[in-house]
Design a protein around this motif. Sequence first.
Motif, short mmCIF file in Angstrom:
data_model
loop_
_atom_site.label_atom_id
_atom_site.label_comp_id
_atom_site.label_asym_id
_atom_site.label_seq_id
_atom_site.Cartn_x
_atom_site.Cartn_y
_atom_site.Cartn_z
N UNK A 50 37.84 37.12 93.63
CA UNK A 50 38.66 36.81 94.80
C UNK A 50 38.47 35.36 95.24
N UNK A 51 37.25 34.88 95.17
CA UNK A 51 36.95 33.49 95.55
C UNK A 51 37.70 32.52 94.65
N UNK A 88 33.91 31.28 105.11
CA UNK A 88 33.13 31.88 104.02
C UNK A 88 32.38 30.81 103.26
N UNK A 89 31.06 30.83 103.40
CA UNK A 89 30.19 29.93 102.64
C UNK A 89 29.32 30.69 101.64
N UNK A 90 29.09 31.99 101.89
CA UNK A 90 28.18 32.75 101.03
C UNK A 90 28.54 34.23 101.08
N UNK A 91 28.24 34.92 99.97
CA UNK A 91 28.44 36.37 99.88
C UNK A 91 27.12 37.01 99.48
N UNK A 92 26.63 37.91 100.32
CA UNK A 92 25.49 38.77 99.99
C UNK A 92 26.05 40.04 99.38
N UNK A 93 25.72 40.31 98.11
CA UNK A 93 26.28 41.47 97.41
C UNK A 93 25.15 42.42 97.03
N UNK A 94 25.37 43.70 97.28
CA UNK A 94 24.34 44.71 97.04
C UNK A 94 24.09 44.96 95.56
N UNK A 95 25.05 44.60 94.70
CA UNK A 95 24.79 44.67 93.26
C UNK A 95 25.71 43.70 92.53
N UNK A 96 25.54 43.59 91.22
CA UNK A 96 26.31 42.62 90.44
C UNK A 96 27.79 42.96 90.41
N UNK A 97 28.13 44.23 90.32
CA UNK A 97 29.54 44.62 90.33
C UNK A 97 30.25 44.06 91.55
N UNK A 98 29.60 44.21 92.70
CA UNK A 98 30.16 43.72 93.96
C UNK A 98 30.26 42.20 93.93
N UNK A 99 29.21 41.54 93.47
CA UNK A 99 29.20 40.08 93.39
C UNK A 99 30.33 39.58 92.51
N UNK A 100 30.55 40.23 91.36
CA UNK A 100 31.58 39.79 90.43
C UNK A 100 32.98 40.00 90.99
N UNK A 143 35.53 27.36 94.44
CA UNK A 143 34.63 27.36 93.29
C UNK A 143 33.32 28.07 93.64
N UNK A 144 33.06 29.24 93.03
CA UNK A 144 31.78 29.91 93.28
C UNK A 144 30.63 29.07 92.74
N UNK A 145 29.59 28.94 93.52
CA UNK A 145 28.46 28.10 93.13
C UNK A 145 28.55 26.71 93.69
N UNK A 146 29.73 26.35 94.22
CA UNK A 146 29.91 25.06 94.88
C UNK A 146 30.44 25.23 96.30
#
Length: 375
Positions: free
Chosen positions: A252-253, A235-247, A259-262
């Motif tokens: 979990x990350x 897992x290097x990246x997450x494509x999320x369909x909306x902010x709720x999903x991204x958050x 560290x998200x963003x790193x």
Amino acid sequence: MKLGCWLAVLCLLFVAARAEASGANDLAEPHIAFINPGYGDRGFWKDVRDTMQAAADQFGFQLTVFDSDRDWAMMAESANRVFAMNPPPDYIIAVNEHQQGTRIVLEAQERGIPVLMLLNDLTEEQKKRYGRPGAELTTWIATLVPDNERAGFEIAQSLITAARDANRGRMPENICLLSLTGDSVTPASLLRIDGLDTALERYPVLREQRRLVANWSFEEAYRRTADWLETDGCLDAVWAANDNIALGAIKAIEEAGKIPGQDVFVGGLNWSAEGLESVAAGKMTMTHGGHFLAGAWIMVLLKDYLEGVERLRDNPEVFFRMQTVTPENLRVYQRVLGERDWDKIDFSQFSLVNNPEQRDYQFGIKGLSPVSKRD
């Protein structure tokens, strides 16, 4: 006075009363019913509802909202309540969520109630079968939808840019991607996925590991991401369909010690307050959006329609681009988005009536001017 004279006087009084009532109706505020597929007290659809209310107040429209809490059965019941209104609304704002749009448009056609479609349009297959606005379906007067496909593409693109920047400008050999979609039926979700697929085809560095449906849910996105990480999935990246999903994915990350963003890059969509905070903190590459302002912009379309703007009568389908908020441009948007005081925005500035030199709508948030003070 003779009976015939009395009858004549009564007849004149009746005609005058009807004329007065007709004139009063002509001057009455248009009554609009909005069938809201989401929650009225939180999240994306609250922002849609609130911006719609702010613009309706500015334009002198009466707005009644029926919230449906992301539940298809409640949405069907909301539609039933709208069609049971007595007197009926002058206009209906509908969304093709849970594939309820066709039923609403067709029933509105039978009852002669003008309807405007918002954010989720009927699919091409539905249009081929049932008709298009202003053509076969004469009471379907306008539709307003964002470019979801481009948004899906640009979320994926932002993940590549972030991974390259973190690698000191050098492109990694592979970026292991987890794709978390909204649902498998809503037009907006399907179009965002189309944009993702275009990015996967154009950028082979993106290696999709899994594509999972998160149903627009923080909790489900959290579980899906946590389950993937527990399997030691790349897992290097997450494509999320909306902010709720991204958050949800970010939670979990972080719990997995990354560290998200790193270590893992996450992109989302909605311009939610929480999404903007995560962009500011460097946890998200971006939040796409601005489309909740379509609640206000659909009021602009209705205002222009009532004032006879030819563009809407000749071409009732209106599309607009969403915009990206990134760490680089976050300050540009914070003034308006941070306060979320939509009454401060003068929505009439988007009207073609007020911009006769424009050939098309220029919906966007940059350069928004505050509403003028009222007496």
